[in-house]
Design an enzyme around this catalytic site. Structure first.
Site, PDB file in Angstrom:
ATOM      1  N   ASP A 151       0.855  -1.184   0.000  1.00 27.48           N
ATOM      2  CA  ASP A 151       0.000   0.000   0.000  1.00 27.48           C
ATOM      3  C   ASP A 151       0.889   1.230   0.000  1.00 27.48           C
ATOM      4  OD1 ASP A 151      -2.350   1.738   0.366  1.00 27.48           O
ATOM      5  OD2 ASP A 151      -3.352  -0.125   0.901  1.00 27.48           O
ATOM      6  N   HIS A 177      -2.701   3.148  -4.625  1.00 26.85           N
ATOM      7  CA  HIS A 177      -2.150   2.592  -3.371  1.00 26.85           C
ATOM      8  C   HIS A 177      -0.712   2.103  -3.558  1.00 26.85           C
ATOM      9  CE1 HIS A 177      -5.722   2.858  -0.805  1.00 26.85           C
ATOM     10  NE2 HIS A 177      -6.424   2.616  -1.888  1.00 26.85           N
ATOM     11  N   GLU A 186      -9.591   2.677  -5.497  1.00 28.95           N
ATOM     12  CA  GLU A 186      -9.268   4.053  -5.113  1.00 28.95           C
ATOM     13  C   GLU A 186      -8.051   4.591  -5.869  1.00 28.95           C
ATOM     14  OE1 GLU A 186     -10.952   4.031  -0.585  1.00 28.95           O
ATOM     15  OE2 GLU A 186      -8.940   3.249  -0.844  1.00 28.95           O
TER      16      GLU A 186
HETATM   17  C1  ACM Z   1     -10.962  -0.630   0.042  1.00 28.62           C
HETATM   18  O1  ACM Z   1     -11.533  -0.573   1.138  1.00 28.62           O
HETATM   19  N1  ACM Z   1     -10.291   0.419  -0.402  1.00 28.62           N
HETATM   20  C2  ACM Z   1     -10.997  -1.809  -0.773  1.00 28.62           C
END
Ligand code: ACM
Length: 549
Positions: free
Chosen positions: A185, A256, A323
């Site tokens: 991440d 991420h 995201e």
């Molecule tokens: C997530 O909660 N961004 C998969």
């Protein structure tokens, strides 16, 4: 001395059917474990766990003339209950456990352990004259779903290998069988990749950590990090396999990814920002620093995934996809040229192209891609499966289009979310999701037809660790709700509104003893213990900390 032991009516998750029989079986010095073909691993597991807790030898043997625990694989059970199903018959002279396959035998052994009582979950005997009895019964059992998962985020806070292995034990004790390992991440890269040493040299450490959630102005000013070597990963995967748990690795792309970009600046959008100035992120939320849609990046990640495939033998590989902010791609001449060259509509389609590349790449190697439900945007890669996290919608769209889906909606099964509205919750973020809310979670969206519902592979609870800095925090958030989740995942429950939560609570009163024997720091029914409350835990700064959001 014979303490009160659980009965089949106390089991969590509840079995499909159970009948009481006469008398009880006594596990003692003379009890042999008679392992039929294909059951040696479960026999070893029984000897290791029950042997440790009881101090009994549980020697291999047929137990002729004495009492035995007999383990068998039985095609009759396979036909009726499937490979994960089992039939457990307890008489006064034998425990006969017939599984539809090795996994079925193992889940049946978990049931047997629960029937011996919470002390069977300890690592050494605590009562010298304890008699180990199992009530006479016939249990027939099989899971509702084939994917019964927990996702653990070890990127936001690193969990040492031993904590991961312990979580695998906890999953197995609840008949959960998928461990989704969120390894990368913005805030940390946690898996050794031999050909790219900077991913862990640079990417596994951050200089400081945001204390609290996004709105907090406080940082803990000390380095945080760590990673798993490839041997650690091999050990985790092998340990999981013996517990009939599949490990699904997640390498999150193209968002991420700031930790990776901090390690290898050429992975970022170098025509938009000076990526060499980036460091492993020290804040929470969603950063705009995402991977560049270049051939360099594709080749780099193919290299990463080559090593990942060598380490993780399971079919599914998770590529994240969630995201991914598109601001840099909008500003990047390189990204815009790629959109034009490929004839794509927009940046969403560019993300889809990125994910599709890895879908084909994985498929060519006999694997399947799974990603968060954002991979639906801009067109779903053929063959890809979806983790439906933003409610049910992604799961519905995917299943209606014939794609497999794992239901993990944040409103129901994000276990980082708070369990109570009160001020004492140590992780006071997100929706309030109580034990009862999780127990009443219905994974199959009602609008799916029976054919479409077959695409629901199963369910998963997700534990994100921004505000969980160690295993004590994770325990508190995960338990007892993971026990309710396990029943949702395993048991054929009635419709959500008709579930007997009162009976579940009654069974939990036994199960809390099991969690205590396992050393799980669960949330007590009345709220956090003083040491679990947020202020002061771990000596972190609290003065002036605003409520988390
Ligand atoms: C997530 O909660 N961004 C998969």
């Amino acid at each position: 001395m014979t303490p009160a032991v659980p009965t089949p009516a106390d089991l969590i998750p509840a079995p499909r059917t159970r009948r009481s029989g006469p008398g009880y079986f006594v596990l003692d010095e003379a009890t042999a474990v008679d392992a039929g073909p294909g059951t040696a691993d479960t026999a070893r597991w029984l000897r290791g766990t029950l042997g440790a807790a009881t101090g009994l030898p549980l020697d291999p043997g047929t137990g002729d003339g004495s009492r035995a625990v007999r383990l068998r694989i039985d095609t009759g059970v396979t036909d009726e209950l499937g490979p994960e199903g089992y039939r457990l018959q307890v008489d006064t002279d034998a425990v006969t456990l017939r599984g539809g396959g090795p996994a079925g035998v193992f889940w049946g052994a978990q049931t047997l352990r629960q029937l011996l009582g919470p002390e069977a979950f300890r690592r050494a005997p605590v009562t010298a004259d304890r008699r180990w009895t199992v009530p006479g019964t016939l249990i027939e059992d099989s899971p509702r779903f084939g994917w019964r998962g927990l996702m653990l985020d070890v990127a936001r806070h690193f969990l040492p290998k031993d904590d991961v292995l312990r979580y695998l034990d906890l999953l197995a004790a609840h008949k959960l069988n998928v461990f989704h390992f969120h390894l990368t991440d913005d805030q940390g890269w946690r898996i050794e990749i031999k050909r790219y040493p900077q991913l862990t040299e640079t990417g596994s450490w951050r200089t400081r950590t945001k204390y609290g959630h996004r709105a907090s102005p406080l940082w803990e000013e000390k380095p945080h990090g760590g990673y798993y070597t490839q041997d650690d990963i091999r050990e985790i995967v092998a340990y999981a396999a013996r517990l009939h748990i599949t490990v699904v690795p997640e390498i999150d792309i193209p968002g991420h990814s700031q930790a990776a970009i901090a390690a290898y600046p050429e992975l970022g959008n170098t025509d938009v920002i000076d990526t060499s100035a980036l460091s492993v992120w020290d804040d929470w939320g969603i950063t705009e620093n995402v991977l560049a849609p270049t051939d360099t990046v594709l080749r780099f990640y193919e290299g990463v995934f080559e090593e990942v495939l060598d380490l993780f033998p399971g079919t599914f590989v998770h590529v994240g996809g969630d995201e991914c902010l598109k601001d840099q791609w909008r500003r990047s001449p390189i990204a815009q040229a790629r959109i034009k060259e490929l004839g794509l509509a927009d940046e969403d389609a560019l993300q889809s192209w990125f994910i599709r590349h890895f879908d084909s790449w994985l498929a060519a190697r006999g694997r399947r891609l799974i990603g968060w439900d954002e991979i639906l945007e801009g067109g779903l890669a053929p063959g890809a499966a979806v983790s439906s996290w933003r409610g049910y919608a992604g799961g519905v769209t995917a299943a209606q289009a014939g794609h497999d889906v794992v239901m993990c909606p944040e409103q129901q099964v994000y276990l980082d979310h708070r369990q109570h509205a009160g001020p004492d919750e140590p992780v006071p973020i997100g929706y309030v999701r109580t034990l009862e809310d999780v127990y009443r979670f219905e994974p199959v969206p009602p609008q799916l037809t029976a054919d479409q519902a077959r695409h629901v592979l199963g369910v998963q609870a997700n534990v994100w660790t921004e505000v969980m800095e160690n295993r004590a925090r994770v325990d508190y958030q995960a338990f007892p709700r993971l026990a309710a989740f396990a029943e949702v995942a395993w048991s054929a429950l009635p419709a959500a509104g008709e579930r007997d939560f009162t009976d579940f609570e009654r069974r939990m009163s036994v199960h809390y003893g099991t969690l205590e024997a396992l050393g799980v720091g669960y949330r007590p029914p009345g709220g956090p213990s003083p040491w679990q409350r947020r202020p002061g835990v771990l000596g972190r700064p609290i003065d002036g900390a605003p409520p988390n959001v």
